[in-house]
Write an enzyme that holds these catalytic residues in place. Structure first.
Site, PDB file in Angstrom:
ATOM      1  N   SER A  78     -12.543   0.838  -8.448  1.00 44.45           N
ATOM      2  CA  SER A  78     -12.127   1.647  -9.599  1.00 44.45           C
ATOM      3  C   SER A  78     -13.363   2.275 -10.253  1.00 44.45           C
ATOM      4  CB  SER A  78     -11.305   0.788 -10.561  1.00 44.45           C
ATOM      5  OG  SER A  78     -10.624   1.581 -11.499  1.00 44.45           O
ATOM      6  N   ASP A 103      -2.243   5.226  -4.990  1.00 37.33           N
ATOM      7  CA  ASP A 103      -2.975   4.652  -6.131  1.00 37.33           C
ATOM      8  C   ASP A 103      -2.642   5.412  -7.408  1.00 37.33           C
ATOM      9  OD1 ASP A 103      -5.017   3.813  -7.993  1.00 37.33           O
ATOM     10  OD2 ASP A 103      -6.181   3.123  -6.269  1.00 37.33           O
ATOM     11  N   HIS A 132      -3.284  -0.133  -6.951  1.00 32.81           N
ATOM     12  CA  HIS A 132      -4.642   0.267  -7.308  1.00 32.81           C
ATOM     13  C   HIS A 132      -5.634  -0.477  -6.422  1.00 32.81           C
ATOM     14  CE1 HIS A 132      -7.819   1.887  -9.628  1.00 32.81           C
ATOM     15  NE2 HIS A 132      -8.065   0.818 -10.377  1.00 32.81           N
TER      16      HIS A 132
END
Length: 513
Positions: free
Chosen positions: A226, A452, A482
């Site tokens: 991320s 995602d 994610h």
């Protein structure tokens, strides 16, 4: 949810004692040379309030204990001989043969604002294969958790903050929203003035290069997830010759400004919501949320509209508002594993009970069951606003609302108004977007997930292009949620493990499903 992320706490006296104990764990540096400091690894204490609280991390399966230390780093990297701060570290030592050990593998799990010291133990068993050749290492980036944490508002003030209407419909609601944002930002300046100018991603990247040297590695071996992909890209830009084997998973698009990023996230969460509705209505048993995909989304939209007018009981004494319900829905879309909780939460909310959706919202906001918050929101805001140069006005957001609603009727307005979070921030932003160009770097494996919600798939290709020719190597996972490695997809894990453990760079364009 303007800056989506994740997650508890201890009494103030305990936190103060922990700081006192850990202040001496950084070892001593010779003649002020911080690269010469020796880390004093000790058993890990329970997480501090800013890290989210809870219990000290349990040993890994097999008995390996987690160890913690504090590394000294300059407060201001433009004055490397000046004041220092402590960067909290955690590690689990490699369990393979000593002659096969590669070095340390440093993790950043994202946010920005997430505590690596608490997150790595929570997922440590998932990286068992990687521990055969690496010490697993993570850290609280500066401003986060136990590393000179940014502090803004109290727990009771944060309860009020998250109960506010984050999608104002008239002038009075807009004035209240703007005033509440100003109050939060002013509290950050008042309580964290010294650290606020020094929490940019470039500062954290310099901390990681110091960490590399203190850990005794010639190259930084890195696993960024991320926001951790942005941090990894910035590190590669600043220190291309020091990049070892690096993986970026759930990739932030480094070419986007905050507005473009917010719009992309609105589209990403809408895609995940569409996939949830499709999955729910395609099961053999009846979908309790609706009979068709369109009906599922229409009923969710009506629920939020109803909550905007009249919140329902949540976790006493709080009531579930439209904002917290939207947060809860977003949290459940981070992983397909959470979809069953979304279904349960929606069912209960239709019957007037908001507990499950509020629990999901609390998880996203870093609130523990005992009502204490980590410093996730404070750190997230401080880092994001220090990095990003643009400052948006209410009039500008008003003009952009149709575009955001078109991207997502449910999440669009929420994301659009979230762009005001940095408008009155006391520290100027550094740039429109990060520079991740890294000529001369070793290959970096860039993994994108087509489903995602938080870091849309297109960001992986943009990262590869921005890193430069011969650096970024793209791998695609056709999945949901994610991130990709933690999906436990064998194709993805084989490619990532093959690179990190054996240096085998996958062919560019490999697709896993």
């Amino acid at each position: 949810m303007a800056n989506p992320c994740r997650l508890r706490a201890a009494a103030l006296t305990t936190t103060v004692l922990l700081f006192a104990v850990l202040a001496g764990c950084g070892g001593s540096a010779k003649d002020g040379d911080l690269t010469a400091q020796e880390l004093d690894w000790q058993d890990c204490p329970a997480p501090s309030e800013a890290e989210g609280g809870g219990s000290a991390p349990s040993p890994l399966p097999g008995g390996t204990a987690w160890q913690c230390a504090t590394m000294k780093a300059p407060l201001d990297w433009s004055r490397p001989k000046g004041d220092t701060i402590g960067i909290a570290l955690i590690r689990a030592q490699a369990d393979g043969p000593a002659n096969r050990r590669i070095g340390s593998l440093v993790f950043n799990f994202g946010g920005p604002g997430g505590s690596g010291v608490t997150t790595l133990p929570a997922f440590g068993a998932d990286y068992t294969t990687l521990r055969t050749r690496y010490d697993l290492v993570s850290f609280d980036p500066r401003g986060v958790g136990r590393s000179a944490p940014v502090r803004c508002e109290s727990n009771s003030q944060l309860d009020e903050y998250f109960q506010q209407d984050a999608t104002p419909d008239d002038k009075a609601e807009l004035a209240e929203f703007i005033n509440r944002t100003k109050q939060f930002n002013a509290a950050c300046e008042k309580n964290s003035k010294k650290i606020l100018p020094h929490v940019r991603t470039t500062d954290a990247a310099r901390d990681m290069d110091l960490m590399r040297q203190v850990l005794g590695d010639d190259k930084l071996h890195y696993f960024g997830i991320s926001y951790g992909t942005e941090l990894g890209g910035v590190y590669a830009h600043l220190f291309p010759r020091h990049v070892g084997r690096a993986v970026l998973d759930a990739v932030v698009d480094p070419t986007q400004n905050p507005e473009q990023g917010a719009l992309g996230q609105a589209e990403g969460f809408q895609l995940a919501l569409d996939n949830f509705a499709k999955d729910c209505t395609s099961q053999p048993k009846e979908c309790p949320v609706g009979d068709t995909e369109q009906q599922v989304k229409a009923r969710i939209a009506k629920l939020l509209a109803d909550l905007d007018k009249k919140p329902i009981p949540g976790i006493f004494p709080r009531r579930l508002t439209e904002t917290e319900a939207t947060n809860g829905i977003a949290q459940s879309l981070y992983s397909k594993d959470f979809w069953e909780y979304l279904t349960e939460g929606l069912e209960q909310a239709y019957d007037g009970d908001g507990k499950v959706l509020m629990l999901l919202s609390d998880s996203l906001n870093g609130r523990s069951e005992n009502g204490e918050y980590s410093n996730l929101l404070a750190a997230n805001t401080a880092i994001s606003c220090s990095d990003a140069k643009p400052r948006y006005s209410p009039d500008y957001v008003q003009r952009k609302l149709p575009e955001f609603r078109a991207a997502s009727p449910l999440f669009g307005p929420f994301m659009a108004w979230g762009m005001l979070s940095c408008t009155d921030w006391p520290v100027p932003g550094a740039a429109d977007h990060p520079d991740v160009s890294a000529p001369g770097s070793a290959p970096i494996l860039v993994v994108g997930n087509t489903g995602d919600p938080a870091t849309p798939y297109e960001g992986a290709k943009k990262m590869v292009e921005a890193l430069g020719r011969g650096v970024g190597v793209e791998l695609t996972y056709k999945g949901q949620g994610h991130g990709s490695y933690d999906s436990k997809n064998k194709c993805v894990q084989s490619a990532v493990n093959g690179y990190l453990l054996d240096g085998k760079v996958p062919k560019a364009g490999v697709v896993c499903s």
